[in-house]
Design a protein around this motif. Structure first.
Motif, PDB file in Angstrom:
ATOM      1  N   GLU A 113      25.002   3.595  11.481  1.00  0.00           N
ATOM      2  CA  GLU A 113      24.891   4.675  10.507  1.00  0.00           C
ATOM      3  C   GLU A 113      23.572   4.727   9.762  1.00  0.00           C
ATOM      4  N   SER A 114      22.844   3.591   9.697  1.00  0.00           N
ATOM      5  CA  SER A 114      21.644   3.571   8.857  1.00  0.00           C
ATOM      6  C   SER A 114      20.639   2.518   9.305  1.00  0.00           C
ATOM      7  N   ILE A 115      19.442   2.644   8.719  1.00  0.00           N
ATOM      8  CA  ILE A 115      18.411   1.629   8.895  1.00  0.00           C
ATOM      9  C   ILE A 115      17.874   1.251   7.516  1.00  0.00           C
ATOM     10  N   THR A 116      17.410   0.016   7.381  1.00  0.00           N
ATOM     11  CA  THR A 116      16.795  -0.437   6.143  1.00  0.00           C
ATOM     12  C   THR A 116      15.347  -0.782   6.451  1.00  0.00           C
ATOM     13  N   LEU A 117      14.446  -0.227   5.631  1.00  0.00           N
ATOM     14  CA  LEU A 117      13.014  -0.388   5.840  1.00  0.00           C
ATOM     15  C   LEU A 117      12.377  -1.102   4.662  1.00  0.00           C
ATOM     16  N   ARG A 118      11.469  -2.020   4.967  1.00  0.00           N
ATOM     17  CA  ARG A 118      10.696  -2.725   3.947  1.00  0.00           C
ATOM     18  C   ARG A 118       9.250  -2.256   4.078  1.00  0.00           C
ATOM     19  N   TYR A 119       8.706  -1.719   2.994  1.00  0.00           N
ATOM     20  CA  TYR A 119       7.346  -1.184   3.029  1.00  0.00           C
ATOM     21  C   TYR A 119       6.740  -1.194   1.634  1.00  0.00           C
ATOM     22  N   SER A 120       5.409  -1.019   1.582  1.00  0.00           N
ATOM     23  CA  SER A 120       4.672  -0.928   0.316  1.00  0.00           C
ATOM     24  C   SER A 120       4.075   0.456   0.200  1.00  0.00           C
ATOM     25  N   ALA A 121       4.037   0.982  -1.026  1.00  0.00           N
ATOM     26  CA  ALA A 121       3.438   2.297  -1.263  1.00  0.00           C
ATOM     27  C   ALA A 121       2.696   2.261  -2.594  1.00  0.00           C
ATOM     28  N   LYS A 122       1.541   2.929  -2.628  1.00  0.00           N
ATOM     29  CA  LYS A 122       0.795   3.041  -3.890  1.00  0.00           C
ATOM     30  C   LYS A 122       1.477   4.093  -4.756  1.00  0.00           C
ATOM     31  N   GLU A 123       1.818   3.676  -5.955  1.00  0.00           N
ATOM     32  CA  GLU A 123       2.535   4.574  -6.857  1.00  0.00           C
ATOM     33  C   GLU A 123       2.028   4.403  -8.280  1.00  0.00           C
TER      34      GLU A 123
END
Length: 154
Positions: A113-123
């Motif tokens: 049903e889903s995927i889990t993603l690990r990432y970095s973003a400039k915010e």
């Protein structure tokens, strides 16, 4: 000859080669394309040759009048089956979300049903003038995702 007949006929050889079927297509001209992927590692040329030869023992080319291509799932192609997601857990993927957002992230979990993603973003961070890298570990349902493919770094 139809897709389910083909899958039934070749699945034992696919499993014996430690592979799984990603896709089977049959064109209106009876061009059969079988796409496979290795359970662990890469599909070797021998895997494709073996599956092709096995297929030819199950279907008579004279009677069925077909052409056959056995290929590996391309690195630039989106995932089509759940096993591809499972195999990619822990690796970097390129994800296109519905709405146009694109992420390059590590696939940390996957289920039907889903995927889990690990990432970095400039915010923007409250109290700071400059944007800072913020770590995310977000879950997306499959209906939020347009495509997922391996991320290739050079």
């Amino acid at each position: 000859m139809n897709v389910s007949e083909i899958i039934d006929a070749i699945s034992s050889e696919i499993v014996a080669r430690n592979c799984f079927i990603v896709d089977v297509t049959i064109s209106k001209d009876n061009d059969v394309e079988i796409t496979i992927e290795s359970e662990n590692g890469c599909v070797e040329l021998d895997d494709c040759v073996s599956v092709s030869r096995f297929f030819e023992t199950k279907f008579d080319r004279e009677k069925e009048d077909y052409s056959l291509t056995v290929t590996s799932a391309g690195l630039d192609q989106p995932f089509k089956v759940f096993k591809q997601y499972q195999k990619a857990v822990g690796s970097k993927v390129e994800v296109q979300l519905k709405g146009g957002r694109k992420l390059i992230a590590t696939l940390s979990e996957a289920d039907e049903e889903s995927i889990t993603l690990r990432y970095s973003a400039k915010e923007a961070v409250e109290g700071k003038k400059k944007k800072e890298l913020v770590e995310h570990n977000d879950r997306f349902t499959m209906d939020q995702v347009n495509s997922v493919r391996p991320h290739i770094e050079f």
